[in-house]
Design a protein around this motif. Sequence first.
Motif, PDB file in Angstrom:
ATOM      1  N   ALA A 232      29.438 -48.574  15.230  1.00  0.00           N
ATOM      2  CA  ALA A 232      28.399 -47.728  14.615  1.00  0.00           C
ATOM      3  C   ALA A 232      27.107 -48.508  14.799  1.00  0.00           C
ATOM      4  O   ALA A 232      26.806 -49.402  14.009  1.00  0.00           O
ATOM      5  CB  ALA A 232      28.693 -47.493  13.145  1.00  0.00           C
ATOM      6  N   ILE A 233      26.421 -48.210  15.879  1.00  0.00           N
ATOM      7  CA  ILE A 233      25.233 -49.005  16.221  1.00  0.00           C
ATOM      8  C   ILE A 233      23.963 -48.161  16.065  1.00  0.00           C
ATOM      9  O   ILE A 233      24.024 -46.924  15.957  1.00  0.00           O
ATOM     10  CB  ILE A 233      25.324 -49.592  17.641  1.00  0.00           C
ATOM     11  CG1 ILE A 233      25.681 -48.522  18.696  1.00  0.00           C
ATOM     12  CG2 ILE A 233      26.360 -50.691  17.710  1.00  0.00           C
ATOM     13  CD1 ILE A 233      24.573 -47.902  19.378  1.00  0.00           C
ATOM     14  N   LEU A 234      22.851 -48.849  16.045  1.00  0.00           N
ATOM     15  CA  LEU A 234      21.564 -48.170  15.957  1.00  0.00           C
ATOM     16  C   LEU A 234      20.841 -48.324  17.291  1.00  0.00           C
ATOM     17  O   LEU A 234      20.619 -49.452  17.759  1.00  0.00           O
ATOM     18  CB  LEU A 234      20.728 -48.775  14.823  1.00  0.00           C
ATOM     19  CG  LEU A 234      21.265 -48.444  13.424  1.00  0.00           C
ATOM     20  CD1 LEU A 234      20.824 -49.475  12.389  1.00  0.00           C
ATOM     21  CD2 LEU A 234      20.819 -47.035  13.003  1.00  0.00           C
ATOM     22  N   VAL A 235      20.518 -47.185  17.896  1.00  0.00           N
ATOM     23  CA  VAL A 235      19.776 -47.192  19.156  1.00  0.00           C
ATOM     24  C   VAL A 235      18.296 -47.103  18.805  1.00  0.00           C
ATOM     25  O   VAL A 235      17.882 -46.195  18.073  1.00  0.00           O
ATOM     26  CB  VAL A 235      20.150 -45.984  20.039  1.00  0.00           C
ATOM     27  CG1 VAL A 235      19.463 -46.081  21.410  1.00  0.00           C
ATOM     28  CG2 VAL A 235      21.658 -45.872  20.203  1.00  0.00           C
ATOM     29  N   GLY A 236      17.515 -48.035  19.306  1.00  0.00           N
ATOM     30  CA  GLY A 236      16.083 -48.047  19.019  1.00  0.00           C
ATOM     31  C   GLY A 236      15.256 -47.670  20.230  1.00  0.00           C
ATOM     32  O   GLY A 236      15.582 -48.036  21.361  1.00  0.00           O
ATOM     33  N   ALA A 237      14.205 -46.923  19.992  1.00  0.00           N
ATOM     34  CA  ALA A 237      13.259 -46.592  21.067  1.00  0.00           C
ATOM     35  C   ALA A 237      11.900 -46.346  20.432  1.00  0.00           C
ATOM     36  O   ALA A 237      11.808 -45.998  19.242  1.00  0.00           O
ATOM     37  CB  ALA A 237      13.703 -45.354  21.835  1.00  0.00           C
TER      38      ALA A 237
ATOM     39  N   SER B 119      25.179 -55.169  31.380  1.00  0.00           N
ATOM     40  CA  SER B 119      24.648 -53.839  31.062  1.00  0.00           C
ATOM     41  C   SER B 119      25.515 -53.113  30.054  1.00  0.00           C
ATOM     42  O   SER B 119      26.656 -53.497  29.786  1.00  0.00           O
ATOM     43  CB  SER B 119      24.449 -53.027  32.338  1.00  0.00           C
ATOM     44  OG  SER B 119      25.606 -53.029  33.120  1.00  0.00           O
ATOM     45  N   ILE B 120      24.951 -52.075  29.483  1.00  0.00           N
ATOM     46  CA  ILE B 120      25.576 -51.353  28.377  1.00  0.00           C
ATOM     47  C   ILE B 120      25.277 -49.877  28.526  1.00  0.00           C
ATOM     48  O   ILE B 120      24.222 -49.496  29.041  1.00  0.00           O
ATOM     49  CB  ILE B 120      25.053 -51.925  27.022  1.00  0.00           C
ATOM     50  CG1 ILE B 120      25.857 -51.403  25.835  1.00  0.00           C
ATOM     51  CG2 ILE B 120      23.562 -51.653  26.823  1.00  0.00           C
ATOM     52  CD1 ILE B 120      25.677 -52.221  24.559  1.00  0.00           C
ATOM     53  N   SER B 121      26.224 -49.043  28.120  1.00  0.00           N
ATOM     54  CA  SER B 121      26.005 -47.600  28.183  1.00  0.00           C
ATOM     55  C   SER B 121      26.020 -47.009  26.782  1.00  0.00           C
ATOM     56  O   SER B 121      26.725 -47.506  25.896  1.00  0.00           O
ATOM     57  CB  SER B 121      27.100 -46.921  29.024  1.00  0.00           C
ATOM     58  OG  SER B 121      28.330 -46.962  28.338  1.00  0.00           O
ATOM     59  N   VAL B 122      25.232 -45.970  26.610  1.00  0.00           N
ATOM     60  CA  VAL B 122      25.260 -45.230  25.346  1.00  0.00           C
ATOM     61  C   VAL B 122      25.057 -43.745  25.664  1.00  0.00           C
ATOM     62  O   VAL B 122      24.215 -43.395  26.504  1.00  0.00           O
ATOM     63  CB  VAL B 122      24.227 -45.771  24.330  1.00  0.00           C
ATOM     64  CG1 VAL B 122      22.795 -45.654  24.822  1.00  0.00           C
ATOM     65  CG2 VAL B 122      24.390 -45.103  22.962  1.00  0.00           C
TER      66      VAL B 122
ATOM     67  N   SER C 159      16.871 -50.323  22.581  1.00  0.00           N
ATOM     68  CA  SER C 159      17.612 -51.443  21.999  1.00  0.00           C
ATOM     69  C   SER C 159      18.923 -50.935  21.413  1.00  0.00           C
ATOM     70  O   SER C 159      19.045 -49.770  21.043  1.00  0.00           O
ATOM     71  CB  SER C 159      16.787 -52.109  20.892  1.00  0.00           C
ATOM     72  OG  SER C 159      16.638 -51.231  19.785  1.00  0.00           O
ATOM     73  N   ILE C 160      19.905 -51.835  21.393  1.00  0.00           N
ATOM     74  CA  ILE C 160      21.163 -51.568  20.691  1.00  0.00           C
ATOM     75  C   ILE C 160      21.225 -52.608  19.579  1.00  0.00           C
ATOM     76  O   ILE C 160      21.150 -53.817  19.844  1.00  0.00           O
ATOM     77  CB  ILE C 160      22.382 -51.734  21.633  1.00  0.00           C
ATOM     78  CG1 ILE C 160      22.312 -50.755  22.813  1.00  0.00           C
ATOM     79  CG2 ILE C 160      23.692 -51.589  20.855  1.00  0.00           C
ATOM     80  CD1 ILE C 160      22.469 -49.293  22.470  1.00  0.00           C
ATOM     81  N   ASN C 161      21.318 -52.138  18.352  1.00  0.00           N
ATOM     82  CA  ASN C 161      21.313 -53.006  17.179  1.00  0.00           C
ATOM     83  C   ASN C 161      22.626 -52.848  16.425  1.00  0.00           C
ATOM     84  O   ASN C 161      23.005 -51.727  16.081  1.00  0.00           O
ATOM     85  CB  ASN C 161      20.134 -52.620  16.267  1.00  0.00           C
ATOM     86  CG  ASN C 161      18.806 -52.656  17.001  1.00  0.00           C
ATOM     87  OD1 ASN C 161      18.160 -53.686  17.070  1.00  0.00           O
ATOM     88  ND2 ASN C 161      18.408 -51.521  17.583  1.00  0.00           N
TER      89      ASN C 161
ATOM     90  N   PRO D 298      22.314 -58.195  12.577  1.00  0.00           N
ATOM     91  CA  PRO D 298      22.643 -59.545  13.045  1.00  0.00           C
ATOM     92  C   PRO D 298      22.615 -59.705  14.571  1.00  0.00           C
ATOM     93  O   PRO D 298      22.437 -60.817  15.056  1.00  0.00           O
ATOM     94  CB  PRO D 298      24.052 -59.779  12.494  1.00  0.00           C
ATOM     95  CG  PRO D 298      24.557 -58.460  12.038  1.00  0.00           C
ATOM     96  CD  PRO D 298      23.380 -57.601  11.744  1.00  0.00           C
ATOM     97  N   LEU D 299      22.796 -58.596  15.289  1.00  0.00           N
ATOM     98  CA  LEU D 299      22.846 -58.685  16.751  1.00  0.00           C
ATOM     99  C   LEU D 299      21.994 -57.576  17.361  1.00  0.00           C
ATOM    100  O   LEU D 299      22.097 -56.415  16.947  1.00  0.00           O
ATOM    101  CB  LEU D 299      24.301 -58.559  17.233  1.00  0.00           C
ATOM    102  CG  LEU D 299      24.555 -58.617  18.725  1.00  0.00           C
ATOM    103  CD1 LEU D 299      24.260 -60.004  19.309  1.00  0.00           C
ATOM    104  CD2 LEU D 299      26.021 -58.248  19.024  1.00  0.00           C
ATOM    105  N   ASN D 300      21.173 -57.945  18.330  1.00  0.00           N
ATOM    106  CA  ASN D 300      20.293 -56.977  18.998  1.00  0.00           C
ATOM    107  C   ASN D 300      20.348 -57.195  20.505  1.00  0.00           C
ATOM    108  O   ASN D 300      20.239 -58.325  20.973  1.00  0.00           O
ATOM    109  CB  ASN D 300      18.832 -57.171  18.575  1.00  0.00           C
ATOM    110  CG  ASN D 300      18.664 -57.469  17.111  1.00  0.00           C
ATOM    111  OD1 ASN D 300      18.687 -58.628  16.728  1.00  0.00           O
ATOM    112  ND2 ASN D 300      18.514 -56.456  16.291  1.00  0.00           N
ATOM    113  N   LEU D 301      20.486 -56.106  21.226  1.00  0.00           N
ATOM    114  CA  LEU D 301      20.430 -56.159  22.692  1.00  0.00           C
ATOM    115  C   LEU D 301      19.189 -55.398  23.132  1.00  0.00           C
ATOM    116  O   LEU D 301      18.995 -54.242  22.748  1.00  0.00           O
ATOM    117  CB  LEU D 301      21.677 -55.509  23.301  1.00  0.00           C
ATOM    118  CG  LEU D 301      23.035 -56.057  22.840  1.00  0.00           C
ATOM    119  CD1 LEU D 301      24.172 -55.259  23.493  1.00  0.00           C
ATOM    120  CD2 LEU D 301      23.177 -57.532  23.174  1.00  0.00           C
ATOM    121  N   GLU D 302      18.365 -56.052  23.925  1.00  0.00           N
ATOM    122  CA  GLU D 302      17.138 -55.435  24.405  1.00  0.00           C
ATOM    123  C   GLU D 302      17.400 -54.969  25.834  1.00  0.00           C
ATOM    124  O   GLU D 302      17.809 -55.769  26.686  1.00  0.00           O
ATOM    125  CB  GLU D 302      16.032 -56.493  24.374  1.00  0.00           C
ATOM    126  CG  GLU D 302      14.669 -55.942  24.627  1.00  0.00           C
ATOM    127  CD  GLU D 302      13.601 -57.034  24.653  1.00  0.00           C
ATOM    128  OE1 GLU D 302      13.945 -58.236  24.628  1.00  0.00           O
ATOM    129  OE2 GLU D 302      12.421 -56.670  24.725  1.00  0.00           O
TER     130      GLU D 302
END
Lengths: 184, 184
Positions: free
Chosen positions: A17-22, A45-48, A67-69, A113-117
Amino acid sequence: MEKIKFGPQTLLYPMPAILVGAKVNGKPNFMTAAWCAIAADKPPSISVALREERYTLEGVRENETFSINVPSSDMVKKTDYCGVYSGKKNDKSQIFKTFYGELKTAPLIQECPLNLECKVIHYLDLGSHTLVVGEIIETYISEYCLTDGKADPIKIDPLIYTPGTMKYHRLGEAIGSAFKIGKV
Amino acid sequence: MEKIKFGPQTLLYPMPAILVGAKVNGKPNFMTAAWCAIAADKPPSISVALREERYTLEGVRENETFSINVPSSDMVKKTDYCGVYSGKKNDKSQIFKTFYGELKTAPLIQECPLNLECKVIHYLDLGSHTLVVGEIIETYISEYCLTDGKADPIKIDPLIYTPGTMKYHRLGEAIGSAFKIGKV
């Protein structure tokens, strides 16, 4: 063990359950997503999967960044809020403390706690959803979530989403080491 | 809350630990994967990242079909075995009781509480990995994993993989209902 045919279902366990940021229309926006996975390691890389009408997707297309948070379990209410309400109607820019990194346009959540840019490298139109694939440009981790210099899932305490029952869960006990417990 | 820059990392929490099934050279073969997520709901589809040299990928390309099988936590040893040993050297066709469904060429694991039978709709070359996207043609669930006709994650008791520590975990306690706990 009887098997029941269930018809085509979008079931998988567990889901994150992640938060996608834009950045959308000049402001940080965040939406909750569960259909997200690492896609490759070279390049990382990552897909959403994002529904075409999502407000967040506008910002992803505009800036080609997102971002994936990964929220911790104590962020369950705010995380769910971001899945219930659209940025089209509700300004979600002030819910979290945000920061920007290398890419300048992908808002990252300080409390997570974790963020992917990420920088977009592919859009794959799949019908109801667009699969957005991003190269991971930088990873940020809260210092308290490290053990011996490595990400520690117990400290991260991630939220888990379960379809079917539509619940959030916490991570349970460790039961074995990967690439080890199955060795013969 | 200090943030540490970690460089580009393939970190996400949680990850599933699923078994990808394919018929390779006439026999069922299964490999463990964690980079897997639902990709769309119309049509219902799922993505899984497979390294190009994987034996399983040969079978996926040959038949254009595959399965995603969700093991329960008591299958941790066999699941890990399928991640450690390649079908190129170890015949994995006899590890599980397998069955075939609609597509005839995607082997499904009887012991796994949840099985998705898939037909390839896209291959996306991402460098180290090919992202295989499959339409979910049929879902099979073990009868004992249903509660009131719905998939019950507690009964499924799925394996969870955590990168960083490289451990398998079980699902922890439920802490809230999605699309509800965040409503204001």
